[in-house]
Write an enzyme that holds these catalytic residues in place. Structure first.
Site, PDB file in Angstrom:
ATOM      1  N   LEU A 125      46.620  31.952  33.678  1.00 34.03           N
ATOM      2  CA  LEU A 125      46.455  33.328  34.140  1.00 34.03           C
ATOM      3  C   LEU A 125      45.668  33.355  35.452  1.00 34.03           C
ATOM      4  O   LEU A 125      46.047  34.039  36.406  1.00 34.03           O
ATOM      5  CB  LEU A 125      45.726  34.148  33.064  1.00 34.03           C
ATOM      6  CG  LEU A 125      45.440  35.613  33.379  1.00 34.03           C
ATOM      7  CD1 LEU A 125      46.735  36.411  33.501  1.00 34.03           C
ATOM      8  CD2 LEU A 125      44.565  36.253  32.281  1.00 34.03           C
ATOM      9  N   SER A 132      38.411  37.445  36.985  1.00 35.61           N
ATOM     10  CA  SER A 132      38.094  38.576  36.105  1.00 35.61           C
ATOM     11  C   SER A 132      39.109  39.699  36.293  1.00 35.61           C
ATOM     12  O   SER A 132      39.519  40.356  35.336  1.00 35.61           O
ATOM     13  CB  SER A 132      36.690  39.102  36.422  1.00 35.61           C
ATOM     14  OG  SER A 132      35.737  38.093  36.263  1.00 35.61           O
ATOM     15  N   ILE A 157      42.986  25.539  35.476  1.00 33.70           N
ATOM     16  CA  ILE A 157      43.794  25.477  34.256  1.00 33.70           C
ATOM     17  C   ILE A 157      43.384  24.303  33.359  1.00 33.70           C
ATOM     18  O   ILE A 157      43.512  23.138  33.725  1.00 33.70           O
ATOM     19  CB  ILE A 157      45.311  25.447  34.588  1.00 33.70           C
ATOM     20  CG1 ILE A 157      45.688  26.654  35.448  1.00 33.70           C
ATOM     21  CG2 ILE A 157      46.138  25.376  33.304  1.00 33.70           C
ATOM     22  CD1 ILE A 157      45.285  28.033  34.893  1.00 33.70           C
ATOM     23  N   GLU A 363      37.626  32.562  29.628  1.00 30.38           N
ATOM     24  CA  GLU A 363      38.215  33.567  28.719  1.00 30.38           C
ATOM     25  C   GLU A 363      37.439  34.887  28.771  1.00 30.38           C
ATOM     26  O   GLU A 363      37.215  35.551  27.760  1.00 30.38           O
ATOM     27  CB  GLU A 363      38.345  33.002  27.306  1.00 30.38           C
ATOM     28  CG  GLU A 363      39.246  31.773  27.328  1.00 30.38           C
ATOM     29  CD  GLU A 363      39.855  31.393  26.007  1.00 30.38           C
ATOM     30  OE1 GLU A 363      39.960  32.259  25.117  1.00 30.38           O
ATOM     31  OE2 GLU A 363      40.269  30.231  25.883  1.00 30.38           O
ATOM     32  N   THR A 365      34.197  36.425  31.473  1.00 27.73           N
ATOM     33  CA  THR A 365      32.760  36.176  31.654  1.00 27.73           C
ATOM     34  C   THR A 365      31.957  37.114  30.735  1.00 27.73           C
ATOM     35  O   THR A 365      32.500  38.081  30.186  1.00 27.73           O
ATOM     36  CB  THR A 365      32.344  36.463  33.112  1.00 27.73           C
ATOM     37  OG1 THR A 365      32.573  37.858  33.378  1.00 27.73           O
ATOM     38  CG2 THR A 365      33.124  35.615  34.112  1.00 27.73           C
TER      39      THR A 365
END
Ligand SMILES: Cc1cc2nc3c(=O)[nH]c(=O)nc-3n(C[C@H](O)[C@H](O)[C@H](O)COP(=O)(O)OP(=O)(O)OC[C@H]3O[C@@H](n4cnc5c(N)ncnc54)[C@H](O)[C@@H]3O)c2cc1C
Length: 380
Positions: A125, A132, A157, A363, A365
């Site tokens: 992603l 973020s 990644i 995943e 912050t």
């Protein structure tokens, strides 16, 4: 209210603890130093059923609940967070998303091998300009009828080089904003897919973190996950579950540092007595124990919510926010309790301290978790 674990959950917890002590602990310091991926250990975790823990046995998984998954993450992370992050990404971000939203053909082709640990997956992603703010995807996927043409760069990644299959989010229709994002299954062998250099990291150095480049990669339409425009929702849903895995990782890092500190404090003598007899040290252990127990309840509650079919956006965000802070606080104090020995590699706590930091970053912050939590509690 019942706080006890089932017999099956206890058995799985013990299996993970034994594996971590016998097979992760030897060589963990060297792997961290050399930034070496735990290839053999990941293969063994596949044999033990840890790579597809919640996947239905029909698709090669262990068919277990999320609480069992959290227990395993906790035990593995007490010893080696570089190995546990591989488990977390494969379970939460790849297998779960594919089982929940993939079609039958995708499950047959990818999920079975991923769940059995034959291959590893990655979740892509983040981009140089979309961390973020994940809606700012610059990677594009142009619809060409029976296929898409993928162009762009992903960074940070996990499993970047060790994976065989990558779930990649990309913008298919810029005008639609986040509703114009799709998720694609991309094979490592697809022409135009290029793996960038490995990041030289502060912590979780055994995991391989890479940037990825996509140069006119032809992705068949059947590799799109879900309906057109489902990609952002897919990513958010998947990350909500992922946070339970990372919260459990943080919990394990904290618990590992605490266990080492308690043992050390009972052995090390200063001023004619074991340092545990100095109240300043005993109180540090009391704080650690209390905070770890509180984090544990949040983590298990989030896992339980998911198993009950409850909404777990709030509980997983709270678990990750709190457990990652406890991981930082506990590991810093663990180094302090170990004195000079805490500052060198042989005693493990300096590595746990370095590993703890990432749990406040990936995943979502800690600041992003607070946004999720505050929005959720002020919604009505
Ligand atoms: C080791 C490692 C592994 C990773 N693995 C993966 C992976 O497998 N897949 C993947 O897709 N990504 C992965 N990531 C990326 C990770 O999820 C991002 O780094 C993270 O989401 C933060 O994005 P950023 O680095 O761009 O920071 P930024 O978004 O630039 O944030 C910088 C700072 O600003 C704060 N901030 C940003 N927006 C706000 C706001 N609205 N309010 C308050 N504060 C804000 C942040 O909290 C942070 O403190 C990984 C990262 C690392 C370091």
């Amino acid at each position: 209210m019942d706080f006890s674990l089932s017999e099956e959950q206890i058995m799985i917890q013990e299996a993970a603890r034994e594996f971590a002590q016998n097979e992760l602990l030897p060589g963990v310091i060297e792997r961290d130093e050399a930034q070496r991926f735990p290839t053999e250990q990941v293969k063994r975790m596949g044999d033990l059923g840890f790579m597809g823990m919640m996947v239905d046995p029909e698709y090669g998984g262990s068919g277990l609940d999320t609480v069992s998954y959290a227990l395993v993450m906790e035990e593995l992370s007490k010893v080696d967070a570089s190995a546990s992050v591989v488990v977390s990404v494969n379970n939460s971000l790849v297998c779960w998303g594919l089982e929940a939203y993939g079609n039958e053909q995708q499950k047959q082709k990818y999920l079975k091998r991923l769940a059995m640990g034959e291959i590893i997956g990655a979740f892509c992603l983040s981009e140089p300009e979309a961390g973020s703010d994940a809606t700012s995807q610059k990677t594009t996927a142009l619809d060409k009828g029976d296929h898409y043409i993928l162009n762009g760069t992903k960074n940070w990644i996990t499993n970047g080089n060790s994976a065989s299959v990558y779930i990649v989010m990309a913008q298919t229709d810029k005008d639609k904003g986040h509703k114009g994002i799709n998720a694609f299954l991309v094979d490592k062998e697809m022409p135009g897919f290029e793996i960038g250099p490995k990041e030289n990291k502060l912590g979780i150095r055994g995991s391989d973190t890479h940037s990825l480049n996509f140069n006119d990669v032809k992705v068949p339409k059947e590799n799109r996950i879900g309906e057109d425009g489902f990609g952002f929702k897919f990513a958010m849903k998947t990350l909500a579950g992922g946070r339970i895995g990372i919260a459990a990782q943080a919990l394990g890092i904290a618990a590992g540092a605490y266990e080492l500190s308690k043992k050390y404090a009972k052995e090390r003598k200063a001023f004619g007595t074991e340092i545990v007899n100095h109240q300043a040290i005993a109180f540090k252990l009391a704080d650690m124990h209390t905070q770890i127990e509180a984090a544990r309840f949040l983590v298990y509650k989030a896992a339980w919510d998911k198993d009950q079919g409850n909404n777990y956006d709030l509980s997983s965000a709270m678990a990750k926010l709190y457990a990652s802070q406890v991981a930082m606080d506990t590991t810093i104090e663990a180094v302090q309790i170990h004195g000079g020995n805490g500052f060198v590699k042989d005693y493990h706590v300096e590595r746990l301290m370095r590993d703890a930091k990432i749990t406040q970053i990936y995943e979502g912050t800690s600041e992003i978790q607070k946004i999720v939590i505050s929005r959720s509690i002020t919604r009505d």
